[in-house]
Design an enzyme around this catalytic site. Structure first.
Site, short mmCIF file in Angstrom:
data_model
loop_
_atom_site.label_atom_id
_atom_site.label_comp_id
_atom_site.label_asym_id
_atom_site.label_seq_id
_atom_site.Cartn_x
_atom_site.Cartn_y
_atom_site.Cartn_z
N LYS A 13 0.82 -1.22 0.00
CA LYS A 13 0.00 0.00 0.00
C LYS A 13 0.85 1.27 0.00
CE LYS A 13 -1.79 -1.15 3.78
NZ LYS A 13 -2.28 -1.26 5.09
N ARG A 88 -10.62 0.52 8.38
CA ARG A 88 -10.15 -0.84 8.60
C ARG A 88 -11.27 -1.74 9.12
NH1 ARG A 88 -4.10 0.14 9.07
NH2 ARG A 88 -3.25 -1.76 9.94
N ARG A 127 10.15 -7.26 7.14
CA ARG A 127 10.35 -5.90 7.65
C ARG A 127 10.84 -5.97 9.09
NH1 ARG A 127 4.78 -3.07 5.58
NH2 ARG A 127 3.96 -4.00 7.48
N ARG A 129 9.92 -3.64 11.82
CA ARG A 129 9.30 -2.77 12.81
C ARG A 129 8.94 -3.59 14.04
NH1 ARG A 129 5.06 -0.18 8.92
NH2 ARG A 129 3.86 -1.81 9.97
N ARG A 140 -2.12 -9.41 13.04
CA ARG A 140 -2.55 -8.31 12.16
C ARG A 140 -3.18 -8.88 10.89
NH1 ARG A 140 2.37 -4.80 11.23
NH2 ARG A 140 0.92 -3.24 10.49
#
Ligand code: AMP
Length: 185
Positions: A13, A88, A127, A129, A140
């Site tokens: 995104k 969301r 990733r 994070r 998630r």
């Protein structure tokens, strides 16, 4: 132009949002990133959102709806915007339409980057994070299917859904978007 971008963690995104905002000359509101900044600077909203963001849970709708209302009242977004990471939940999607009605604005498109679950997992785990730890990524992604995918059924019958194959290369995806949105990139 007013756009929302939908997609699971790792759907690509962010990259497409930046290209669209550059070429359309509209501000990009990356809601997850703004929340992370609020947490860092320890604002009241940051303190409310922190436990949810850290666990990969969704921040409650009431908090998010209020927050996005404030964001969309800012003068710099009066002429258009792209929302990345919002709505969301189906409730947020409905509330966004009510808010836009109040503001006499209209959403042009909800763009969905359609990527299989296995690919979302591979990409998010690459990733680094804090909320991209394996169990949190799993959560998630689970929440994405439970809470966010139903939004597609909200936008689709209203003729506002662009369902894009997110497995193509970023260049191909952007080209497809430009064709749909009549952008000369
Ligand atoms: P993101 O960077 O978009 O993945 O968002 C990071 C985190 O912020 C999410 O895991 C949620 O905890 C929170 N968040 C972002 N957008 C929303 C939203 N629309 N509703 C509820 N929580 C959100």
């Amino acid at each position: 132009m007013r756009l929302v971008i939908l997609g699971g963690p790792g759907a690509g995104k962010g990259t497409q949002a930046q290209l669209l905002c550059r070429d359309l000359g509209i501000p990009c509101l990356d809601i997850g990133q703004i929340l992370r900044q609020k947490i860092k600077s320890d604002t009241e909203l940051g303190r409310q959102a922190k436990p949810y963001v850290e666990q990969g849970e969704l921040v409650p709708d009431e908090i998010m709806i209020q927050f996005v209302r404030q964001q969309l009242l800012e003068p710099n977004v009066a002429k258009g915007w792209l929302l990345d990471g919002y709505p969301r939940t189906a409730f947020q999607a409905e509330e966004l339409d009510f808010l836009l009605e109040d503001l006499e604005q209209r959403l042009n498109w909800a763009i969905y980057f359609n990527v299989p679950e296995t690919v979302l997992k591979q990409r998010s785990l690459g990733r680094s994070r804090a909320d991209d730890q394996p169990e949190i990524v799993e959560r998630r992604i689970e929440l994405f299917y439970q809470r966010t995918v139903p939004i597609l059924e909200y936008y689709e019958p209203r003729g506002r859904l662009l369902d894009i194959n997110g497995e193509q290369s970023p260049e191909q995806i952007y080209q497809t978007l430009c064709q749909h949105l009549n952008i000369n990139s």
